[in-house]
Design an enzyme around this catalytic site. Structure first.
Site, PDB file in Angstrom:
ATOM      1  N   GLY A  12       0.773  -1.247   0.000  1.00  0.00           N
ATOM      2  CA  GLY A  12       0.000   0.000   0.000  1.00  0.00           C
ATOM      3  C   GLY A  12       0.800   1.291   0.000  1.00  0.00           C
ATOM      4  O   GLY A  12       0.262   2.344   0.337  1.00  0.00           O
ATOM      5  N   SER A  13       2.074   1.240  -0.404  1.00  0.00           N
ATOM      6  CA  SER A  13       2.829   2.502  -0.400  1.00  0.00           C
ATOM      7  C   SER A  13       2.304   3.445  -1.478  1.00  0.00           C
ATOM      8  O   SER A  13       2.321   4.663  -1.303  1.00  0.00           O
ATOM      9  CB  SER A  13       4.327   2.243  -0.581  1.00  0.00           C
ATOM     10  OG  SER A  13       4.613   1.802  -1.880  1.00  0.00           O
ATOM     11  N   ARG A  65     -12.141 -16.758 -12.250  1.00  0.00           N
ATOM     12  CA  ARG A  65     -11.767 -15.360 -12.463  1.00  0.00           C
ATOM     13  C   ARG A  65     -12.984 -14.506 -12.856  1.00  0.00           C
ATOM     14  O   ARG A  65     -13.177 -13.394 -12.371  1.00  0.00           O
ATOM     15  CB  ARG A  65     -10.719 -15.314 -13.586  1.00  0.00           C
ATOM     16  CG  ARG A  65      -9.721 -14.219 -13.472  1.00  0.00           C
ATOM     17  CD  ARG A  65      -8.635 -14.371 -14.523  1.00  0.00           C
ATOM     18  NE  ARG A  65      -7.529 -15.204 -14.111  1.00  0.00           N
ATOM     19  CZ  ARG A  65      -6.624 -14.879 -13.189  1.00  0.00           C
ATOM     20  NH1 ARG A  65      -6.697 -13.723 -12.567  1.00  0.00           N
ATOM     21  NH2 ARG A  65      -5.645 -15.693 -12.888  1.00  0.00           N
ATOM     22  N   ARG A  91      -3.927  -9.026  -9.493  1.00  0.00           N
ATOM     23  CA  ARG A  91      -4.854  -9.942 -10.134  1.00  0.00           C
ATOM     24  C   ARG A  91      -4.849  -9.661 -11.617  1.00  0.00           C
ATOM     25  O   ARG A  91      -4.835  -8.500 -12.031  1.00  0.00           O
ATOM     26  CB  ARG A  91      -6.294  -9.687  -9.642  1.00  0.00           C
ATOM     27  CG  ARG A  91      -6.524  -9.926  -8.185  1.00  0.00           C
ATOM     28  CD  ARG A  91      -6.790 -11.352  -7.866  1.00  0.00           C
ATOM     29  NE  ARG A  91      -7.814 -11.950  -8.723  1.00  0.00           N
ATOM     30  CZ  ARG A  91      -8.010 -13.258  -8.832  1.00  0.00           C
ATOM     31  NH1 ARG A  91      -7.253 -14.089  -8.151  1.00  0.00           N
ATOM     32  NH2 ARG A  91      -8.962 -13.742  -9.619  1.00  0.00           N
ATOM     33  N   ASN A 107      -3.330   1.919 -14.221  1.00  0.00           N
ATOM     34  CA  ASN A 107      -2.441   1.015 -13.472  1.00  0.00           C
ATOM     35  C   ASN A 107      -1.039   1.621 -13.393  1.00  0.00           C
ATOM     36  O   ASN A 107      -0.660   2.429 -14.242  1.00  0.00           O
ATOM     37  CB  ASN A 107      -2.366  -0.321 -14.222  1.00  0.00           C
ATOM     38  CG  ASN A 107      -1.460  -1.330 -13.558  1.00  0.00           C
ATOM     39  OD1 ASN A 107      -1.518  -1.552 -12.352  1.00  0.00           O
ATOM     40  ND2 ASN A 107      -0.586  -1.954 -14.350  1.00  0.00           N
ATOM     41  N   HIS A 109       2.933   0.241 -13.360  1.00  0.00           N
ATOM     42  CA  HIS A 109       3.732  -0.960 -13.576  1.00  0.00           C
ATOM     43  C   HIS A 109       5.204  -0.602 -13.324  1.00  0.00           C
ATOM     44  O   HIS A 109       5.683   0.414 -13.831  1.00  0.00           O
ATOM     45  CB  HIS A 109       3.544  -1.461 -15.014  1.00  0.00           C
ATOM     46  CG  HIS A 109       4.306  -2.703 -15.306  1.00  0.00           C
ATOM     47  ND1 HIS A 109       3.903  -3.941 -14.845  1.00  0.00           N
ATOM     48  CD2 HIS A 109       5.472  -2.905 -15.977  1.00  0.00           C
ATOM     49  CE1 HIS A 109       4.790  -4.852 -15.231  1.00  0.00           C
ATOM     50  NE2 HIS A 109       5.741  -4.251 -15.919  1.00  0.00           N
ATOM     51  N   THR A 141      -5.728  -1.848 -20.806  1.00  0.00           N
ATOM     52  CA  THR A 141      -6.450  -2.440 -21.933  1.00  0.00           C
ATOM     53  C   THR A 141      -6.351  -3.968 -21.768  1.00  0.00           C
ATOM     54  O   THR A 141      -5.554  -4.443 -20.949  1.00  0.00           O
ATOM     55  CB  THR A 141      -5.810  -2.007 -23.273  1.00  0.00           C
ATOM     56  OG1 THR A 141      -4.422  -2.370 -23.239  1.00  0.00           O
ATOM     57  CG2 THR A 141      -5.951  -0.521 -23.518  1.00  0.00           C
ATOM     58  N   LEU A 144      -2.188  -7.367 -21.383  1.00  0.00           N
ATOM     59  CA  LEU A 144      -1.533  -7.095 -20.095  1.00  0.00           C
ATOM     60  C   LEU A 144      -0.358  -6.108 -20.230  1.00  0.00           C
ATOM     61  O   LEU A 144       0.505  -6.286 -21.089  1.00  0.00           O
ATOM     62  CB  LEU A 144      -1.023  -8.423 -19.515  1.00  0.00           C
ATOM     63  CG  LEU A 144      -0.485  -8.358 -18.084  1.00  0.00           C
ATOM     64  CD1 LEU A 144      -1.604  -8.099 -17.089  1.00  0.00           C
ATOM     65  CD2 LEU A 144       0.257  -9.641 -17.741  1.00  0.00           C
ATOM     66  N   GLU A 174       7.670   6.025  -8.416  1.00  0.00           N
ATOM     67  CA  GLU A 174       6.252   5.659  -8.548  1.00  0.00           C
ATOM     68  C   GLU A 174       5.391   6.598  -7.719  1.00  0.00           C
ATOM     69  O   GLU A 174       4.330   7.042  -8.148  1.00  0.00           O
ATOM     70  CB  GLU A 174       6.021   4.222  -8.056  1.00  0.00           C
ATOM     71  CG  GLU A 174       6.649   3.158  -8.921  1.00  0.00           C
ATOM     72  CD  GLU A 174       6.277   1.757  -8.457  1.00  0.00           C
ATOM     73  OE1 GLU A 174       5.195   1.556  -7.881  1.00  0.00           O
ATOM     74  OE2 GLU A 174       7.085   0.839  -8.664  1.00  0.00           O
TER      75      GLU A 174
HETATM   76  C1  GRF Z   1       4.419  -1.391  -7.027  1.00  0.00           C
HETATM   77  O1  GRF Z   1       5.752  -1.661  -7.336  1.00  0.00           O
HETATM   78  C2  GRF Z   1       3.617  -1.217  -8.287  1.00  0.00           C
HETATM   79  O2  GRF Z   1       4.338  -0.664  -9.335  1.00  0.00           O
HETATM   80  C3  GRF Z   1       3.215  -2.632  -8.614  1.00  0.00           C
HETATM   81  O3  GRF Z   1       2.971  -3.239  -7.373  1.00  0.00           O
HETATM   82  C4  GRF Z   1       3.736  -2.589  -6.366  1.00  0.00           C
HETATM   83  C5  GRF Z   1       2.759  -2.160  -5.306  1.00  0.00           C
HETATM   84  O4  GRF Z   1       3.413  -1.606  -4.198  1.00  0.00           O
HETATM   85  N1  GRF Z   1       2.089  -2.659  -9.516  1.00  0.00           N
HETATM   86  P1  GRF Z   1       2.552  -0.917  -3.046  1.00  0.00           P
HETATM   87  O5  GRF Z   1       1.569  -1.941  -2.533  1.00  0.00           O
HETATM   88  O6  GRF Z   1       1.854   0.269  -3.645  1.00  0.00           O
HETATM   89  O7  GRF Z   1       3.544  -0.507  -2.014  1.00  0.00           O
END
Ligand code: GRF
Length: 215
Positions: A12-13, A65, A91, A107, A109, A141, A144, A174
């Site tokens: 959850g950061s 799913r 997921r 999202n 990534h 989209t 993936l 991020e």
């Molecule tokens: C992050 O590295 C994000 O890019 C990826 O999953 C990780 C989630 O980290 N999709 P957090 O739970 O937000 O700390």
């Protein structure tokens, strides 16, 4: 006021960075709820501490799913959010789910897409020997880790880096680009043209909206 809804699975950061930005920068939006597919996700506690509503939908309670995604969509749609955010939601989503939220599902990534889609991106980067790595915020989209790119941040890969040290350097970025990209969306500044996302200048969208109302 617009609303966003955040899906998480773990630490959850990123949800923390989004909550902080939304609250301190006074976004024109509110966070409707944070939903996790795991009851033990640390991000839920972060959201609760920030005074947000949280919900859990355990994927293990569903036969497949499609059944989970249908139940999740029902939960999400009860809040009628303008934006659905995947912040470490571990997921793979069905095409039907993704198409239902087309244009309002974003999202993050942990790689510079299109390099290194999928899992273990930091390991992939180290194994490939790239000198630059990073993170990407993109519309989701059905393919993936492939949708239109909203924002990216690059970091150097340094001699002696491990998966952990590289992940930490990327994560710091991020936490900057994810809230920024979401804010652009909520301020109506993103224009999607095929695979290309253009950022409208600040204020431009307000002027357009004004014209539309007066027309
Ligand atoms: C992050 O590295 C994000 O890019 C990826 O999953 C990780 C989630 O980290 N999709 P957090 O739970 O937000 O700390």
């Amino acid at each position: 006021m617009k609303s966003l809804l955040i899906l998480i699975s773990g630490r959850g950061s990123n949800v923390e960075a989004i909550i902080r930005a939304c609250q301190t920068e006074q976004w024109p939006a509110r966070i409707a709820t944070v939903i996790s597919n795991r009851a033990d996700a640390a991000g839920l506690e972060i959201a609760r501490r920030a005074g947000l509503r949280t919900e859990v939908l355990d994927h293990r309670a569903f036969p497949d799913r499609a059944a989970f995604d249908a139940a999740l969509a029902e939960k999400i749609d009860a809040h009628a959010p303008d934006l659905v955010v995947l912040a470490g939601f571990l997921r793979v989503l069905t095409d039907g789910f993704v198409e239902h939220y087309a244009g309002r599902l974003i999202n993050i990534h942990p790689s510079l897409l299109p390099a290194f889609p999928g899992l273990r991106t930091h390991r992939q980067a180290l194994e490939a020997g790239v000198k630059v790595h990073g993170a990407t915020v993109h519309f989701v989209t059905p393919t993936l880790d492939h949708g239109p790119i909203i924002a990216q941040a690059a970091v150097p890969v340094l001699p002696g880096d491990t998966e952990e040290s590289l992940a930490a350097r990327v994560l710091e970025q991020e936490h900057k680009i994810f809230p920024q990209a979401l804010r652009w969306f909520l301020e109506d500044r993103l224009e999607v043209d095929g695979h290309l996302v253009r950022l409208r200048p600040e204020g431009a969208q307000a002027a357009r909206a004004g014209k539309a109302v007066n027309a």
